[in-house]
Design a protein around this motif. Sequence first.
Motif, short mmCIF file in Angstrom:
data_model
loop_
_atom_site.label_atom_id
_atom_site.label_comp_id
_atom_site.label_asym_id
_atom_site.label_seq_id
_atom_site.Cartn_x
_atom_site.Cartn_y
_atom_site.Cartn_z
N MET A 66 30.04 4.55 24.63
CA MET A 66 28.66 4.07 24.48
C MET A 66 27.69 5.24 24.38
SD MET A 66 26.37 1.65 27.04
CE MET A 66 26.59 2.77 28.42
N ALA A 67 27.87 6.25 25.22
CA ALA A 67 26.96 7.40 25.22
C ALA A 67 27.03 8.13 23.88
CB ALA A 67 27.31 8.34 26.37
N PHE A 68 28.22 8.31 23.33
CA PHE A 68 28.35 8.95 22.03
C PHE A 68 27.67 8.11 20.95
CE2 PHE A 68 32.00 11.68 23.51
CZ PHE A 68 31.43 12.88 23.14
N GLY A 69 27.77 6.77 21.06
CA GLY A 69 27.11 5.92 20.08
C GLY A 69 25.61 6.11 20.08
N VAL A 70 24.99 6.20 21.27
CA VAL A 70 23.55 6.44 21.36
C VAL A 70 23.21 7.82 20.78
CG1 VAL A 70 21.59 6.67 22.94
CG2 VAL A 70 23.34 4.94 23.37
N LEU A 71 24.02 8.81 21.11
CA LEU A 71 23.80 10.16 20.61
C LEU A 71 23.85 10.18 19.08
CD1 LEU A 71 23.40 13.11 21.56
CD2 LEU A 71 25.89 13.37 21.50
N ALA A 72 24.79 9.43 18.51
CA ALA A 72 24.92 9.38 17.05
C ALA A 72 23.69 8.76 16.40
CB ALA A 72 26.18 8.60 16.68
N ARG A 73 23.22 7.66 16.94
CA ARG A 73 22.07 6.98 16.36
C ARG A 73 20.81 7.83 16.44
NH1 ARG A 73 22.21 2.32 20.16
NH2 ARG A 73 20.17 1.79 19.28
N ALA A 74 20.65 8.53 17.58
CA ALA A 74 19.50 9.42 17.72
C ALA A 74 19.56 10.56 16.71
CB ALA A 74 19.44 9.97 19.14
N ALA A 75 20.75 11.08 16.46
CA ALA A 75 20.91 12.17 15.49
C ALA A 75 20.58 11.69 14.08
CB ALA A 75 22.33 12.71 15.55
N VAL A 76 20.92 10.45 13.76
CA VAL A 76 20.60 9.91 12.43
C VAL A 76 19.09 9.89 12.23
CG1 VAL A 76 20.64 7.83 11.02
CG2 VAL A 76 22.70 8.54 12.22
N ILE A 77 18.37 9.43 13.22
CA ILE A 77 16.91 9.35 13.12
C ILE A 77 16.30 10.74 12.97
CG2 ILE A 77 14.81 8.65 14.34
CD1 ILE A 77 16.55 6.45 15.64
N ARG A 78 16.89 11.72 13.63
CA ARG A 78 16.37 13.09 13.57
C ARG A 78 16.84 13.85 12.34
NH1 ARG A 78 17.87 15.93 19.01
NH2 ARG A 78 16.45 17.52 18.15
N GLY A 79 17.71 13.22 11.57
CA GLY A 79 18.21 13.86 10.36
C GLY A 79 19.27 14.92 10.61
N LEU A 80 19.92 14.88 11.77
CA LEU A 80 20.96 15.86 12.12
C LEU A 80 22.32 15.28 11.71
CD1 LEU A 80 19.62 16.80 15.67
CD2 LEU A 80 19.14 17.94 13.48
#
Length: 954
Positions: A680-694
Amino acid sequence: MSSDPQATGPHSDPRLPADRIGANAANETAFLPNSVELDTVSQKVTSATDTDATLELQAADAERTGDFSCDPDATAAFASTGERIPSTRNRISIPGYRILGELGRGAMGVVYKAHQLRADRSVALKVMLHSDHAQSEEAARFTKEAQSAARLQHPNIVQIYEVGEAGETPYFTLEFVEGGTLARRMAKQMLTTSESAKMMLTLSQAMAYAHQRGVIHRDLKPANILVTNEGAPKIADFGLARRTDDVSHLTIDGTILGTPNYMSPEQASGKQAEIGPLSDVYTLGAILYEMLTGRPPFKGASAWEVIQQVRTAEPMPPSTLQPGIARDLETICFKCLQKEPEKRYGSAQLLADDLQRFLNNEPILARPIGSVERIIRLCKRYPREARLIGLVAALMLLMTLGATATAYRINQDRKSISQQRDQIKDQRDEISKEKDISDQRLTTYRTTVSELVNRAPNLLQDAPLGAGTREEFIKLIRDILDRSEDTGAVGPSRQWGLEAIALRQGEDFLSQAAMDLSQSDRGEDAARKLQNAADKFSQAEKIAQEIYDQKPEKPEDTSKAASNLAVAISKKATTSSLQDAPLQHVAPLFQQAIKLRRESLAALEAESKTVAIRQAELGAELARYGDYLLTMISKNNDPIKFATRATEISQEAVDLVRQAIDVLPKDSRDSQAARQDLGMAFGVLARAAVIRGLEDQAKSAFEESAGTYQTLSTDFPNRFTFRKLMVESANAYGDYLLGKKADPKLIEQQYSIAIGDLKRTFDSPELRTLLNGFNGLAMQFYRLGTVSRQRGESAKAKEYFERCGLLREMAWQETIQNRASGDHENSLDSSITQRIELMLAKARCGHVATVREHAPWLADRAEQTVEANGNEGRAGIYEAKYLFLQAAAAYGMLAEHLPAAEQDETLDQAMRWVERAINTGFSDVTYLRQDPDLDALQKLDRYQQLLASKFPEP
C-alpha cells in the motif's frame, strides 16, 4: 479506459483521474470459469420479456390507477439489437379503442391499457414497435404470438379478443386481469404447501390443454402468470410460443430463448429441435420449486451463470430450504426438473394427475410407497379409527415395557448404591486436586477469550463472508463477552473485545455505504450508513479512550491502549472524508492517529517483541494519510505541494514497514499484514510521483507494489485478500505503463497476471459474487484489447473488445430486467457506470446504435447536473465534466468505424463535448494528453490546439 472512479490507473477517478493510481479497485476483478469456452459466450441469448409488461404493469395499474410506469423487465433482451426503442407514449391511435395509459414495453411491442368502446370493457392493447421498419422476423414473431394465443380458449389462459392492423401498425388486444402476477403475490407472501399444489394443478391442466392444441409456451414464469382477484391463475405472454406443426424456423438452432431461472436444459443449450411440451413441464416444476421455497431452482451472479447451472447442476432439495415440505410434493417437483426430458412426466396432464393424487392423500405415481408409509396415509384418511387403534396398541406396549423396566430398575439400584459409596471416597480425594488447578483453569479461560476477541477483527477482515454471516459471528462474540462480564473473569479483554466489535460493525456500514455511493438514487441510504459507521467508530473511540485514560502500568498494555485508540480515530477520519468533510476537519484526525501510533511505539522497551508490529502499524497509518492527501488534490490549487507531502509521508512508511518485515517471522500473521502495508505504501508513493512528474520514481514504486503483492499471493495462495491486491496492483502498474505508451509487451505482462489468477478461481460462486460477477473480467478484456491495439494487432484487439462488450451487454440487460417498476429513465441514474463501460466497449467495436444511444444520454445528464448544481454537481459518483469527456471519448472511437462522410460530424460533436468538459472544470492535462480512450482525438490538430489554448505551458 475505465469508467469506475475506484479503478486504478491514470484515468480512473472522475475527480482526479491522474492521481488515484494504485487505489483499490474491487469492482474490477472477477474470475473466469474454467468450464466456459469464451468463444461460445458469444452465442445469441434472447429473452422472452416482450409482453411481461402486460403482466406486472396490469397489476400496478390495479393498485395505483393512473400511474402507468414502464416495467423494466419488458424493455430488453439478453442480446442487444443495437437499436434504440422509440417512445410511442401519447402518440398511438387505434380505431375503436381509447388509450388510458402505457403499461410497459418490450423488445417487439408496447402495451397499453385501453377501453374497447364497442364492447365497453378494459383491455390490454399490444402494438408492434417501429412497425414502419420492423424486420420480417420481428413481424413474424409478433403475428405468431397473436395466432398462438388465439388458438386457446381456456379459463386459465389470458384470452385474445381481436387481432388487427391500424394503417401499417399491427396490434392485438388481450383480456385485462386486475389481480396482479404470481410473481408479485409470491413476493408479498409465500404460498402454503396446499395452495402451491392447487395452483400448480390448475396451471398444469391449462398447459395440458395448450399442448393438446399444438402450442408450446417456452417462457412460463411467475411474471407471466396473472392471478385474478379471486385467486385463479391465468397464463399469459405467448411471445415465444411455438406450434408443434410450425416449420417456419423463426428460431435457429443455437439460439437460447426464455428466462434463465425457469428455462429447461434443452432451452439453455439452444437445442431448438428438442424443445417441446416436456420443456414446459420442466418450467412448471421450476415454478413449483419457487412456490415452495421462495426462490427459483438456480440463482447466480449473472444470466450466463444461471444458464450454466441449468445445464449441469442439480437443484438443492426444497425441504433443505423450507423444512416441512411434504415428501411427495418434493418428489413431484424433482421429477419435473429432471435434466433428460424422458425422465420427466410424459405430459402436463400426467403432472396434473399426480398433483390431484397428492391433494387427495392418495399414492402418487412418481415413486412407489412402502408398507409403513401406506399405513401412515391410511391413518391420515381415516383419523378416528387410527386414533382408537393407536391408543389400544400404546396401552399394551406400556404394560409390557413397564413390567420389564421395574425388574431392571431394582437390579440397577443395587449396583448404584455400591458405586456411589466408592465415588464418595474418590471425590474426597479429587477436591484437593481441583482446588490446586482452579486458578490454572481461570487463567486459561481468560487467555482463550482474550485471544478470540483479539483475533476476531482479522478473521472478519480476511474471510469473504456475507453480511448475514458477519452479523452472526459478531453476535456470537458479543454473547461470549456478555457472559464473561457475569463471571468477572476476563477483565480488560472484554473492553477490547467490545471495541473490536464496534470497529467491525462500523466497517460493515462503511463498506455498504461505499456501494451505495456508486448509485445516484441511493444517496440517502449512503448518507445514513456513513452516519451509522461514524457512530460505531465513535463508540469504539469512547471505549478505547477509557482504557487509554486509565494509564495501564505495563508497557505492553500502554502501547496497546494507544494503538487501539489510534485505530478508532483513523476510522473516523476515513468516514469523515467520505462524508465530504473539509480538509481542516479530516487532516487533524489522521495526524492525531499518527501521534498515538508514535506514542504506542515509544512506550515499548527496545527488546520488546511488539516493537516491529507497532512500527508496521505506524507505517500503515502514514500511508493512509498520504493516500488521503492525494484524494484532496483536485480540491486545492497547489497539487505539487500535496503530492510532495504525500511522497515524504509514504517514504517514511516504506522505511518503517521494511524494518518491521526484517524482524517479524516470515509466516506470521503480523508479517503478512506488514507486507500488505508495504504494498500500500509503495502504491501511494507511485501515485504521488506521477503527479510530480517523476517517471522513474513512479515506475519503480509501481513495480515494488505489484511485486510485493505478487509474492504475498504466491506465498499464501488461499488468502483471497492477497490475490485480489495482486490483481489490482498489476493492473495499476499496467495502466500507468499504458498511459505512458511504454513497451506493450511489458504492459500485457502485467495485465496477464490478473487473467491468470481469474482463471484459477472463477469457479467459486462466493468470490464471483463478492467481486461483482463478470464485470472485472470484462475490464480485463478491455485492457488487453487496448494494449493489443497499441501493438498494432487489430484483429486480436477487436476480439478482446467484442468479448468485453458481450459481458457488459449481459450485465446491462440484467440490470434493466431486475429494475423495480417506476420512472424508467430516472431509475437508470444508478447504472451510469454500466452505461459508460458498455458504451466504450461498443465504441471500440464500431457498434453505432449503442454508442449513439448512450453518449448523448450521458451528455444530457451532465447538462442537467450543471444546470441544477453548477460545475461541481454530480450524477451519482460522477461529476458532470467527467460525463462530457466519456461521451467525447466514445464518439472519437466510433468515428474510426464510420464512413468518411459521417466522421467529421461525429468528431465535431466529440470536440464540443471535450470543450464542454474543460469549461466545466476538467483540468487534468495529463489525462487529456495520455489516456488511451482519447487516442482517436489526440491525433487531431484541433484537439491539440484546444489543449494548448486552454492550458498554456508556463
